[in-house]
Design a protein around this motif. Structure first.
Motif, PDB file in Angstrom:
ATOM      1  N   ASP A   8       0.850  -1.187   0.000  1.00  0.00           N
ATOM      2  CA  ASP A   8       0.000   0.000   0.000  1.00  0.00           C
ATOM      3  C   ASP A   8       0.889   1.243   0.000  1.00  0.00           C
ATOM      4  OD1 ASP A   8      -2.432  -1.381   0.077  1.00  0.00           O
ATOM      5  OD2 ASP A   8      -2.315  -1.595   2.260  1.00  0.00           O
ATOM      6  N   LYS A  40       1.045   3.835   2.059  1.00  0.00           N
ATOM      7  CA  LYS A  40       1.585   4.290   3.341  1.00  0.00           C
ATOM      8  C   LYS A  40       2.900   3.593   3.720  1.00  0.00           C
ATOM      9  CE  LYS A  40       0.578   5.336   8.177  1.00  0.00           C
ATOM     10  NZ  LYS A  40       1.968   5.588   8.407  1.00  0.00           N
ATOM     11  N   SER A  85      -0.828   8.392  -5.781  1.00  0.00           N
ATOM     12  CA  SER A  85      -0.971   7.414  -6.862  1.00  0.00           C
ATOM     13  C   SER A  85      -0.781   8.123  -8.193  1.00  0.00           C
ATOM     14  CB  SER A  85      -2.356   6.775  -6.817  1.00  0.00           C
ATOM     15  OG  SER A  85      -2.469   5.968  -5.682  1.00  0.00           O
ATOM     16  N   ALA A 125       1.230  -1.006  -9.332  1.00  0.00           N
ATOM     17  CA  ALA A 125       0.854   0.249  -8.689  1.00  0.00           C
ATOM     18  C   ALA A 125       1.990   1.216  -8.970  1.00  0.00           C
ATOM     19  CB  ALA A 125       0.671   0.069  -7.192  1.00  0.00           C
ATOM     20  N   TYR A 165       3.436   5.204  -8.177  1.00  0.00           N
ATOM     21  CA  TYR A 165       3.333   6.307  -7.229  1.00  0.00           C
ATOM     22  C   TYR A 165       4.309   7.413  -7.597  1.00  0.00           C
ATOM     23  CZ  TYR A 165       1.223   2.614  -4.387  1.00  0.00           C
ATOM     24  OH  TYR A 165       0.442   1.569  -3.929  1.00  0.00           O
TER      25      TYR A 165
END
Length: 162
Positions: free
Chosen positions: A7, A9, A27, A142, A144
């Motif tokens: 995730d 965090k 994101s 993912a 970021y």
């Protein structure tokens, strides 16, 4: 066994704790993939059978800025690396350590495979075909954007096989 993508965090916390600076994360819908126009450091994470189970790809901006922040190199040192489109050995070594510690984000839960960093490919290096295919769409991902206080923005992509 599927390795979960960390995730935001824990990713933010890892960079913030390692670099000793405030880091913000968001994101991104732009995939971090090395190309002729986008220099990246690419880390391959393997299980006990040396099968690639995760890939972390950081653009040159993040690699240089995080490497500089970890080594207490002034931000101008990171910017010079970015302008020259290459990661000097000292910044590479520092970013390699960030990638090594990043493995801890994959090693959560009792039943998960234990992953370790197998290799970090410098910007411009040829990465293995399987890893390149995963980065270009054959894996869950993912992406970021990270902003390191005093150093600036960079991007990271995390990919695991489906």
């Amino acid at each position: 066994m599927t390795i979960p993508i960390p995730d935001p965090k824990p990713v933010k916390d890892l960079f913030q704790d390692l670099l000793g600076r405030t880091v913000t994360i968001a994101s991104s819908d732009k995939a971090v993939v090395p190309s002729a126009r986008r220099a990246c450091c690419t880390g391959l994470y393997v299980d006990g059978n040396l099968d690639t189970k995760a890939i972390v790809c950081a653009d040159l901006d993040l690699s240089a800025r995080a490497g500089a922040a970890l080594g207490l190199v002034p931000p101008t040192g990171a910017q010079t690396a970015i302008d020259n489109l290459e990661l000097p050995p000292a910044l590479y070594d520092n970013f390699y350590e960030v990638m090594n510690i990043f493995a801890s984000l994959f090693n959560v839960g009792e039943n998960e495979a234990h992953l370790k960093l197998n290799a970090v490919f410098q910007p411009g290096s040829v990465i293995p075909t399987h890893a390149a295919m995963l980065l270009r769409g054959l894996g869950k991902r993912a992406d970021y954007s990270l902003d390191i206080e005093g150093y600036g923005l960079g991007s990271i992509g995390i990919v695991v096989p489906m």
